[in-house]
Motif scaffolding. Structure first.
Motif, PDB file in Angstrom:
ATOM      1  N   LEU A   1       9.619 -16.877 -14.315  1.00 48.51           N
ATOM      2  CA  LEU A   1      10.781 -16.852 -13.442  1.00 48.51           C
ATOM      3  C   LEU A   1      10.288 -16.792 -12.000  1.00 48.51           C
ATOM      4  CD1 LEU A   1      13.038 -14.407 -15.454  1.00 48.51           C
ATOM      5  CD2 LEU A   1      13.140 -16.888 -15.351  1.00 48.51           C
ATOM      6  N   PRO A   2      10.975 -17.472 -11.110  1.00 45.44           N
ATOM      7  CA  PRO A   2      10.493 -17.554  -9.736  1.00 45.44           C
ATOM      8  C   PRO A   2      10.877 -16.330  -8.915  1.00 45.44           C
ATOM      9  CG  PRO A   2      12.503 -18.815  -9.993  1.00 45.44           C
ATOM     10  CD  PRO A   2      12.194 -18.241 -11.347  1.00 45.44           C
ATOM     11  N   GLY A   3      10.278 -16.206  -7.770  1.00 46.04           N
ATOM     12  CA  GLY A   3      10.745 -15.251  -6.772  1.00 46.04           C
ATOM     13  C   GLY A   3      10.177 -13.859  -6.876  1.00 46.04           C
ATOM     14  N   PHE A   4       9.094 -13.654  -7.640  1.00 48.45           N
ATOM     15  CA  PHE A   4       8.554 -12.306  -7.750  1.00 48.45           C
ATOM     16  C   PHE A   4       8.062 -11.802  -6.400  1.00 48.45           C
ATOM     17  CE2 PHE A   4       4.805  -9.525  -8.555  1.00 48.45           C
ATOM     18  CZ  PHE A   4       5.519  -8.430  -8.978  1.00 48.45           C
TER      19      PHE A   4
ATOM     20  N   ILE B   1       8.583 -12.852  -3.295  1.00 57.18           N
ATOM     21  CA  ILE B   1       9.544 -12.719  -2.197  1.00 57.18           C
ATOM     22  C   ILE B   1      10.528 -11.580  -2.448  1.00 57.18           C
ATOM     23  CG2 ILE B   1      11.169 -14.467  -3.059  1.00 57.18           C
ATOM     24  CD1 ILE B   1      11.597 -15.233  -0.107  1.00 57.18           C
ATOM     25  N   SER B   2      10.997 -11.426  -3.700  1.00 57.46           N
ATOM     26  CA  SER B   2      11.983 -10.371  -3.943  1.00 57.46           C
ATOM     27  C   SER B   2      11.341  -8.994  -3.820  1.00 57.46           C
ATOM     28  CB  SER B   2      12.636 -10.549  -5.313  1.00 57.46           C
ATOM     29  OG  SER B   2      11.687 -10.435  -6.333  1.00 57.46           O
ATOM     30  N   LEU B   3      10.158  -8.831  -4.395  1.00 56.35           N
ATOM     31  CA  LEU B   3       9.511  -7.524  -4.317  1.00 56.35           C
ATOM     32  C   LEU B   3       9.086  -7.245  -2.876  1.00 56.35           C
ATOM     33  CD1 LEU B   3       8.617  -5.051  -5.879  1.00 56.35           C
ATOM     34  CD2 LEU B   3       6.393  -6.131  -6.206  1.00 56.35           C
TER      35      LEU B   3
ATOM     36  N   TYR C   1      10.361  -8.391  -0.099  1.00 49.82           N
ATOM     37  CA  TYR C   1      11.537  -8.109   0.719  1.00 49.82           C
ATOM     38  C   TYR C   1      12.044  -6.693   0.447  1.00 49.82           C
ATOM     39  CZ  TYR C   1      16.119  -8.702   2.885  1.00 49.82           C
ATOM     40  OH  TYR C   1      17.220  -8.568   3.684  1.00 49.82           O
ATOM     41  N   ALA C   2      12.162  -6.355  -0.849  1.00 51.96           N
ATOM     42  CA  ALA C   2      12.692  -5.033  -1.204  1.00 51.96           C
ATOM     43  C   ALA C   2      11.809  -3.926  -0.650  1.00 51.96           C
ATOM     44  CB  ALA C   2      12.818  -4.905  -2.727  1.00 51.96           C
ATOM     45  N   LEU C   3      10.482  -4.099  -0.777  1.00 51.04           N
ATOM     46  CA  LEU C   3       9.567  -3.060  -0.308  1.00 51.04           C
ATOM     47  C   LEU C   3       9.617  -2.928   1.211  1.00 51.04           C
ATOM     48  CD1 LEU C   3       6.423  -3.492  -2.586  1.00 51.04           C
ATOM     49  CD2 LEU C   3       8.120  -1.661  -2.602  1.00 51.04           C
TER      50      LEU C   3
ATOM     51  N   TYR D   1      12.043  -3.754   3.286  1.00 47.16           N
ATOM     52  CA  TYR D   1      13.345  -3.220   3.667  1.00 47.16           C
ATOM     53  C   TYR D   1      13.382  -1.716   3.423  1.00 47.16           C
ATOM     54  CZ  TYR D   1      18.519  -3.413   3.934  1.00 47.16           C
ATOM     55  OH  TYR D   1      19.834  -3.268   4.281  1.00 47.16           O
ATOM     56  N   LEU D   2      12.960  -1.341   2.208  1.00 47.69           N
ATOM     57  CA  LEU D   2      12.960   0.070   1.847  1.00 47.69           C
ATOM     58  C   LEU D   2      12.024   0.854   2.760  1.00 47.69           C
ATOM     59  CD1 LEU D   2      14.500   1.471  -0.413  1.00 47.69           C
ATOM     60  CD2 LEU D   2      12.443   1.381  -1.794  1.00 47.69           C
TER      61      LEU D   2
END
Lengths: 287, 274, 386
Positions: B6-9, B11-13, B15-17, B19-20
């Protein structure tokens, strides 16, 4: 025969207990929740509709409404994107520290709102880490709109992620895998499979996130500086008027917030009623 | 690195890190750093001040009490809403969310107006010489109000999924209704009840908006810890405010860990408790 | 399409799902990956689908590196165990999905998509159900939608994960026959995962028996059943009685019964023999003296279970305190007047024997000895019931 005879009083006592419990619970809900809610509207209109409308039409009230909408309009979309990103990473991939990440996402819920505001004062305030530098460059964050936005983002950060993570966990990644095997690109997979599956839960999370963003008091009160017409959101406007003994004005603004709360609750109930099984997580493995 | 289907590992992680980190961790680091500036002696001095102690006692004692009250009332309300059918049930069910949805400042002024000595309920209570607003009891009331939905909303789904056969089994074995409740249902609900208790507790400890209006904020008597932080900030005592903030955070975490351990103990018979 | 899997290994954090797996698949073959849960068969399927990747090893498709091809471009049809239908799309939209997500240059026109979906609906016998949502279908119908969706992209390779696992027995049998016919018609190279030996034996051209991440045996259903290569295959496929044998000089024995000879030249002190229930010979009554030259056990008939033309018998052998299963034809049962409690003489007439390692006590799979009664030179065999 004797069993039949003795069965009746038991049923009676049971019905009695049942009635008493219902009465107790309903009485409590009415007294404890309904009454305060009614108070808001009664007090708002106590001096008549004219005073009510005047209070709301005042420049300060309108500025507070505008500011509240602005803050929510920035904070909610940012937390929406974060929520989707975080939920995607957590539910679709395995990596070290996943549990820790989940705990950090929940952190703002267990921090006092006052502390949520305080941390930004310590970061960007006059004596804060970046305070002097920002001052030198003429940027104001604390006692200004950016501070309000930051504190609101902090407070409402978990809402969307919290709704999505259990749902996406229970849905599993099979449908997305199927889309991949059938040749879908990343965006096609997201917009055609993932998003339709989480749309109601997403809306639900956004709804709660927005209600909190517009209603937050503690955190924004710390970073606001209470500059009338400039840095007072609606809840702060309520506080200031109340402290100035302008009860009618305070309750007038409060009634708008209460209305927002009622609308949120109605929509929430509607979503739960209509799309309950697409919001809550299914039992694992089941379809 | 292993290829992901699945794509986006990244970028999503990422971004989340990021931001957090920026929104939550960096500010909390600033809190810890600022608090450390006060030193051990300063911290001891701060904590030994009777006013601070009284505020902490009220915040934590009140929150514990409020969570306990909520556990009892919440169980009753959840039970009635799940088990019994009566007119208006849906409406009352929706009403439970009010403390979540109603902004705390609004709840604060509404409760104060109601329970003030000249208010609808306050006046009536005053004839029994019970003082709620501008007294510790008012703090408790506001804390119960804000924590109320947590217990009900955590209990409801569990109550709904509770296996009725077990109750029937208990009854067929000769248990009376209340025996079934105390010996069978309550133990099964205990972990969930504890979760609701913990959530209500966490909320009440840090509550500010609804409490400050009704509390009257009398030093040593009805002043809560978050208010003390605000006052220190207003006096530009940043280090003091930060130190008090850290103490509150640590207290809350310890409480939550204790509750989590209790919870683990109480689910020892389930799979997750193994 | 020729598929060549060599030395595939895949480790998850806590266990090895595949250990050095090699397999060649010929064009048009219908292959069953059979094994218990955790044997690695689903991992193997997911690797072929592009949903997982091996730690080492390679997969070649007609000589080209299959693993380097992106999941999206493999032209593989995959049917998930729980179907993974898109719950928010109708049956038609589900089937058309793979065509609609193609880059616009290779995307078929609307009319063509509609026509292809119609054709597929007909093929899977779901005409008229195109407007339904997955939640409105039965398990068997979902199964066929999933298959139609996989076939819509015109794959070179069809992969099915436990295709009948979630269905009830009757639907399962119907669908099984239907799938077999479909394969004969399309001649599509197909691999399916199953833990149900009956399914594998009935459907597949070749069966790959897997256990603990390894391939135990590859072969046609007949070979797998009649010439099991390892102790695992003996136990997993069909029924088998397991007997422990001890070496006694130059032959192996279990109580009164002995196997002539020792193919391992005295290297092993113990061996294990697998005997199918239908390979046990019975003689009655036990009280009649039987020549000592005919080795056999005395057994008590404990229980008879009639299953149509065959009767399953439970025999207890006191000599080594073990219950054996024997199958006899039902008419023999009546003719021999067998009753629970009767005493019988029992002896295997065919067995697969593996030596036991002296140190570990494990069976040595490589040293298999397929023994038949015809090897025994003595006269006067036990009378067979079958």
């Amino acid at each position: 025969m004797s069993a039949l005879v003795s069965a009746r009083p038991v049923a009676w006592s049971r019905r009695l207990v049942r009635g008493a419990l219902v009465l107790l619970a309903v009485g409590f809900l009415a007294l404890f929740l309904l009454l305060p809610l009614a108070t808001v509207f009664v007090e708002a209109f106590r001096q008549g509709a004219a005073i009510y409308l005047t209070s709301i039409r005042q420049h300060e009230s309108l500025a507070a409404i505008r500011l509240t909408l602005l803050v929510a309009a920035i904070a909610v979309p940012l937390n929406l994107v974060f929520g989707v990103m975080a939920a995607w990473a957590i539910t679709r991939f395995d990596f070290r520290g996943k549990a820790l990440l989940g705990a950090f996402i929940d952190l703002p819920f267990s921090v006092s709102p006052v502390i949520s505001g305080l941390v930004y004062v310590l970061l960007f305030g006059a004596q804060g880490w970046f305070g002097p530098w920002l001052d030198a460059h003429g940027v104001r964050i604390i006692f200004a709109v950016p501070g309000l936005v930051l504190a609101t983002i902090f407070i409402t950060l978990p809402f969307v992620a919290r709704e999505l993570i259990p749902l996406m966990q229970s849905q599993g990644s099979e449908e997305e895998e199927a889309a991949r095997v059938l040749g879908a690109s990343g965006w096609q997979m997201f917009f055609r499979v993932t998003l339709p599956n989480i749309r109601w839960a997403l809306l639900y999370g956004v709804l709660l996130c927005n209600a909190r963003a517009m209603g937050e008091f503690g955190a924004v009160s710390v970073v606001s500086g209470h500059i009338r017409g400039l840095t007072t959101t609606m809840p702060l406007e309520v506080e200031m008027r109340y402290n100035e003994y302008d009860f009618a004005g305070a309750f007038a603004v409060a009634s708008l917030l209460a209305l927002l709360a009622l609308m949120t609750m109605a929509l929430k109930t509607l979503l739960e009623w209509r799309y309950g099984n697409e919001i809550a997580a299914h039992a694992p493995g089941g379809h | 690195m292993r290829r992901h289907v699945l794509p986006g590992f990244g970028i999503s992680l990422g971004y989340a890190l990021t931001y957090l980190g920026l929104i939550v961790l960096l500010p909390l680091a600033a809190l810890a750093w600022k608090a450390s500036g006060i030193g051990v002696a300063g911290l001891l001095h701060l904590l030994s001040s009777p006013r601070t102690l009284a505020a902490l006692r009220l915040s934590f004692g009140g929150a514990l009490l409020a969570a306990a009250v909520n556990a009892v009332i919440g169980l009753l309300v959840a039970w009635v809403l799940v088990r019994y059918r009566f007119p208006g049930r849906r409406l009352f069910d929706a009403l439970v969310d009010l403390p979540f949805a109603l902004p705390t400042a609004v709840a604060g002024i509404a409760l104060t107006t109601l329970y003030a000595p000249n208010g609808w309920l306050g006046g009536w209570l005053a004839t029994w010489s019970i003082k709620v607003a501008y007294a510790p009891l008012g703090v408790l009331l506001a804390m119960v109000f804000v924590g109320f939905p947590f217990v009900v909303r955590t209990l409801q789904p569990v109550l709904e999924s509770l296996d009725r056969d077990v109750e029937d089994a208990a009854e067929s074995l000769g248990a009376r209704r209340w025996q079934t409740f105390v010996r069978v249902i309550l133990p099964m609900l205990a972990p969930t009840l504890l979760t609701g208790f913990a959530l209500a507790l966490a909320r009440a400890v840090g509550e500010y908006g609804s409490v400050i209006f009704i509390a009257g904020n009398i030093p040593m008597r009805s002043e809560i810890a978050p208010l003390l932080i605000v006052q220190k900030l207003e006096q530009f005592d940043y280090a003091g405010a930060a130190a008090l903030g850290v103490v509150m955070l640590l207290f809350s975490f310890v409480l939550l860990v204790v509750v989590a351990l209790l919870q683990r103990w109480s689910v020892r018979w389930t799979e997750s408790g193994r | 399409m020729n598929l060549e899997l060599s030395h595939l290994s895949r480790r998850f954090t806590d266990f090895a799902a595949l250990k050095d797996v090699s397999l060649t698949v010929a064009p048009g073959e219908f292959i069953a990956l059979l094994g218990p849960s955790g044997s690695g068969k689903t991992t193997l399927l997911r690797i072929l689908a592009g949903l997982d990747y091996p730690d080492s090893g390679s997969v070649l498709r007609d000589g080209e590196d299959f693993l380097a091809i992106h999941t999206r471009e493999r032209r593989v049809g995959l049917v998930f165990q729980h179907y993974a239908l898109f719950r928010h799309l109708t049956v038609t939209e589900n089937i058309a999905f793979g065509l609609r997500v193609r880059p616009w240059r290779s995307r078929p026109a609307r009319a063509e998509v509609r026509e292809r979906v119609e054709r597929l609906l007909k093929r899977v016998q779901l005409e008229g159900l195109g407007g339904r949502y997955p939640a409105q279908l039965s398990g068997g119908q979902c199964q066929r939608v999933a298959l139609a969706r996989a076939l819509a992209v015109e794959p070179d390779l069809l992969l099915l994960d436990e295709p009948f696992g979630a269905l009830d027995a009757q639907v399962r049998v119907t669908l099984r026959r239907w799938l077999r016919e479909l394969h004969e018609e399309l001649k599509l190279t197909t691999l399916f995962v199953t833990h149900d030996q009956e399914e594998a034996l009935e459907l597949a051209d070749r069966i790959v028996v897997m256990n603990n991440g390894r391939i135990e045996q590859v072969g046609s259903p007949e070979i797998i059943y009649q010439q099991p290569a390892t102790p695992f295959v003996c136990e997993f496929i069909g029924k088998a009685n397991r007997l422990t044998l001890r070496r006694d000089g130059n032959h192996f024995s279990a109580a009164e019964w002995t196997l002539p000879g020792d193919p391992w030249g005295g290297r092993h002190a113990q061996a294990v023999a697998y005997v199918r229930p239908e390979h046990l010979s019975l003689a009655v009554p036990a009280s009649q003296p039987v020549p000592a030259s005919q080795p056999a056990w005395t057994a008590r008939l404990r229980h008879i279970y009639l299953a149509g033309s065959v009767a399953h018998l439970e025999l207890h052998v006191a000599a080594f305190d073990q219950t054996l299963e024997a199958d006899v034809a039902s008419e023999d049962l009546a003719r021999l007047d067998l009753q629970p409690g009767s005493l019988l003489r029992v002896a295997p007439r065919s067995a697969v024997v593996f030596p036991l390692d002296d140190h570990s006590g494990d069976a040595v799979a490589g040293d298999r000895w397929a023994w038949h009664d015809s090897e025994r030179k003595e006269p006067g065999r036990l009378r067979s019931c079958r």
